[in-house]
Write an enzyme that holds these catalytic residues in place. Structure first.
Site, mmCIF file in Angstrom:
data_model
loop_
_atom_site.group_PDB
_atom_site.id
_atom_site.type_symbol
_atom_site.label_atom_id
_atom_site.label_comp_id
_atom_site.label_asym_id
_atom_site.label_seq_id
_atom_site.Cartn_x
_atom_site.Cartn_y
_atom_site.Cartn_z
ATOM 1 N N ASP A 106 0.945 -1.230 -0.033
ATOM 2 C CA ASP A 106 0.033 -0.098 0.035
ATOM 3 C C ASP A 106 0.883 1.444 0.026
ATOM 4 O OD1 ASP A 106 1.022 -0.683 2.355
ATOM 5 O OD2 ASP A 106 -0.826 0.344 3.687
ATOM 6 N N LYS A 107 2.268 1.076 0.225
ATOM 7 C CA LYS A 107 2.943 2.290 0.426
ATOM 8 C C LYS A 107 4.485 1.868 0.176
ATOM 9 C CE LYS A 107 2.816 2.256 5.309
ATOM 10 N NZ LYS A 107 2.505 3.070 6.614
ATOM 11 N N THR A 108 5.347 2.840 -0.052
ATOM 12 C CA THR A 108 6.832 2.432 -0.150
ATOM 13 C C THR A 108 7.362 2.150 0.873
ATOM 14 O OG1 THR A 108 7.217 4.989 -0.051
ATOM 15 C CG2 THR A 108 6.851 4.045 -2.176
ATOM 16 N N GLU B 129 9.271 14.154 11.242
ATOM 17 C CA GLU B 129 9.457 15.040 12.066
ATOM 18 C C GLU B 129 10.999 14.944 12.929
ATOM 19 O OE1 GLU B 129 5.184 15.271 14.092
ATOM 20 O OE2 GLU B 129 6.382 13.827 14.817
#
Length: 644
Positions: free
Chosen positions: A432-434, A589
């Site tokens: 779903d994502k890298t 962050e």
């Protein structure tokens, strides 16, 4: 002076800033939750700090012992035999061994039984050794120690497997939670703690948890001596992100949500300690509910071997059928041979294998005999060879130095050797994502301030691309030099170590590339390891305080100030006196905090409503400024400056 600063930092409760309104219990009417409690699926009752009440029905719950083994003493023999005879070849050898015990066998019975016992025994021994290693790993996990309240505010260390539902435990920093806990309080005044759930969902980002306000004052060992409460919640289920329940404490009911639940196998981070009450233990925990029992795994090579055995067995049947038919025809032809004088060629009627009076029975006997005689077409040692190779591969994998993780001081563990040949044969990846495919590490490399681009250090990908472009240029030059068809000179630009960054456009804005103040990077600078993790920024216009002499110094100052304030990070002391380490919910962050510190804006302190920065002022030098927190929502922090 250094010791005094450490003592001061220990007294600071960094999480005072975190009001986290999104984690507070909903202010809506809790009647819908109360209506669910007691119904099917929401019937669990936990007596906090009274584990003795959970030793009898109907409130008797499982122990905290967790097992991931595939067998036990009782089920090993039947289950392992079933597992072994899933293989087609073993079924054939079992059939032959059964026939060898009859009078129809051309061999001695032990000649067929002993090889089968050896082959199956070796495979079963391998399964037993691997399952024993699983048991040792379970024993290591179940023997971890956690401080458990035994009464009168006294906490003693107990193994995980002895923790019961209702116990109050104290988990220290960087420890795993022994079971599913209800967060009662933490080392921070506002009851916030940070949790790493990488073992559950693969996320390396820290997640914030917050206790109910009624238990905020339970942050000392002595305060637990008189603590008594009752939890009414949902029954055990595998849903990691849902929890419904109520906490009955001091004659008041407090609704509970997933923000107050600490799941087993997640780790406490960035918090000195927390107190929690055990809600679910052992097989009732959400982590165990989401895990599957050790399945019987078979590789593609082993499945292909079964197909080959099917083919060989088909050939064996064909050869045996041809032999039996030929034998029946031969026996039938002997009926007429009695009239001849060739009495020495006649077959005896008492022989079942060559009885002229019963050719059909003779053919059946010849068929069973041929199945055993031609059995060497199916290699019984093939599976043994594969088992030995797989075991040796598993040993090499466990001893591989290149697969040792120096950060965690752990080596790889092959829990099963059945799928060694499947390593490296990934054909399809659904992601779903890298972040699922990478280490989820962030570096501060480039930024844009007031429409001007800064930074952009080279990495290994850039170097590989430059080398490929350079090789293409060299090949083109050689082809031009060899051609005598034209005398026209052609100039080809090569990438060198001095202009690689400029040619590829990675450093500096386009209008700044021609400036005499611009300095191209060297290959040695690119290849050297950066001493600052998460900071890969190279631009002389901003480094070493040179940004204070820039024309748009106000925009740069505000950008660095926003980077140092809009986050959920927490400062931690570093070995260097003037540097701090940071931990936050996301690696982005952390990268921003490290970058702002390198630019002269060090986030150094926070309280419940104030954030302190050590800023680099162009006129006054290094000054400390305070900012009040306005509100905090995901990915956004509103703040205002405090004036004296």
């Amino acid at each position: 002076m250094r010791e005094s600063s450490r003592r001061t930092n220990r007294k600071i409760r960094w999480s005072n800033l975190y009001t986290f309104p999104c984690f507070r219990p909903p202010s809506a009417d809790p009647d819908p939750i109360k209506s669910l409690i007691g119904r099917p699926g929401f019937s669990r009752v936990v007596f906090c700090n009274k584990p003795h009440l959970h030793r009898m029905k109907p409130h008797k719950y499982p122990t905290n012992y967790v097992s991931t083994t595939k067998y036990n003493v009782v089920t090993f023999l039947p289950r392992s035999l079933i597992e072994q005879f899933r293989r087609v070849a073993n079924l054939y050898f079992l059939l032959v061994a059964g026939l060898s015990c009859t009078s129809w066998s051309p061999f001695a019975r032990y000649s067929q039984i002993i090889p089968l016992v050896i082959v199956v025994g070796i495979s079963m021994l391998k399964e037993a050794v691997e399952d024993w290693h699983r048991f040792l790993q379970d024993l290591e996990v179940n023997s971890r120690l956690v401080k458990t309240h035994i009464g009168e505010g006294v906490f003693v260390e107990k193994p995980w497997q002895q923790v019961s539902v209702g116990d109050v435990v104290k988990v220290q920093k960087d420890q795993y939670f022994p079971s599913d806990l209800l967060l009662l309080s933490s080392s921070y005044e506002d009851g916030v703690c940070y949790v790493e759930t990488m073992n559950l969902d693969g996320e390396t980002n820290l997640k914030a948890k917050r206790c109910v306000e009624a238990t905020l004052n339970l942050n000392e060992d002595d305060s637990m001596s008189k603590f008594e409460a009752t939890i009414y919640c949902e029954d055990p289920n595998p849903n990691l992100y849902s929890f419904v329940g109520n906490l009955e404490f001091q004659n008041e009911s407090h609704p509970l949500c997933p923000a107050q639940v600490l799941l087993r196998d997640s780790k406490l981070r960035n918090t000195e300690y927390i107190y929690g009450a055990v809600i679910f233990s052992g097989p009732d925990t959400k982590a165990v509910r989401n895990s599957m029992k050790s399945p019987s795994k078979r590789s593609r090579i082993e499945k292909k071997m079964d197909h080959l055995i099917y083919f060989l067995f088909s050939m064996l049947l064909m050869f045996s059928l041809v032999t039996s038919i030929a034998s029946a025809l031969l026996v039938s032809s002997q009926k007429t041979s009695k009239k001849t004088n060739r009495w020495y060629l006649r077959l005896q009627d008492k022989n079942l294998y060559f009885g002229p009076s019963k050719p059909v029975l003779s053919a059946i006997m010849q068929f069973t005999w041929s199945l055993q005689l031609y059995g060497y077409l199916i290699p019984i040692s093939l599976y043994v060879s594969f088992e030995v190779v797989k075991v040796l591969q598993a040993v090499f994998i466990n001893k591989d130095i290149q697969m040792f993780d120096e950060a965690t001081c752990q080596s790889v563990r092959a829990r099963t050797s059945n799928l060694n040949e499947e390593l490296g044969q990934v054909s399809i990846i659904l992601s779903d994502k890298t972040g699922t495919l990478t280490c989820n590490r962030m570096e501060f490399r480039k930024c844009s301030i007031a429409g001007v681009s800064y930074g952009g250090g080279l990495n290994e990908v850039d170097l590989a691309a430059s080398r490929r472009i350079n090789s293409d240029m060299v090949a083109r030059r050689s082809s031009v030099d060899e051609s005598d068809a034209t005398s026209q000179s052609i100039e080809i630009c090569e990438f060198s170590a001095d202009n690689i960054g400029t040619e590829m456009g990675y450093i500096g804005a386009p209008e700044y590339l021609g400036s005499p103040n611009f300095k191209n990077p060297k290959i040695s600078d690119v290849h050297r390891e950066y001493s600052i993790k998460g900071f890969n920024f190279r631009d002389n216009r901003l480094m070493d305080g040179r940004w204070t002499r820039n024309s748009n110094v106000y925009d740069i100052t505000m950008s660095f100030r926003v980077m140092a304030l809009c986050h959920t990070g927490v400062p931690i002391e570093d070995d260097q006196a003037d540097k701090l380490k940071f931990e936050a919910e996301s690696p982005e962050e952390v990268a921003f905090l490290i970058a702002s510190q390198e630019f002269g804006f060090q986030f150094c302190k926070r309280t419940q409503s104030v954030m302190a920065l050590k800023e680099l002022d162009p006129d006054l030098g290094s000054v400390v400024e305070r900012y009040s927190l306005g509100f905090l929502i995901p990915f956004l922090v509103l703040f205002s400056r405090l004036f004296p």
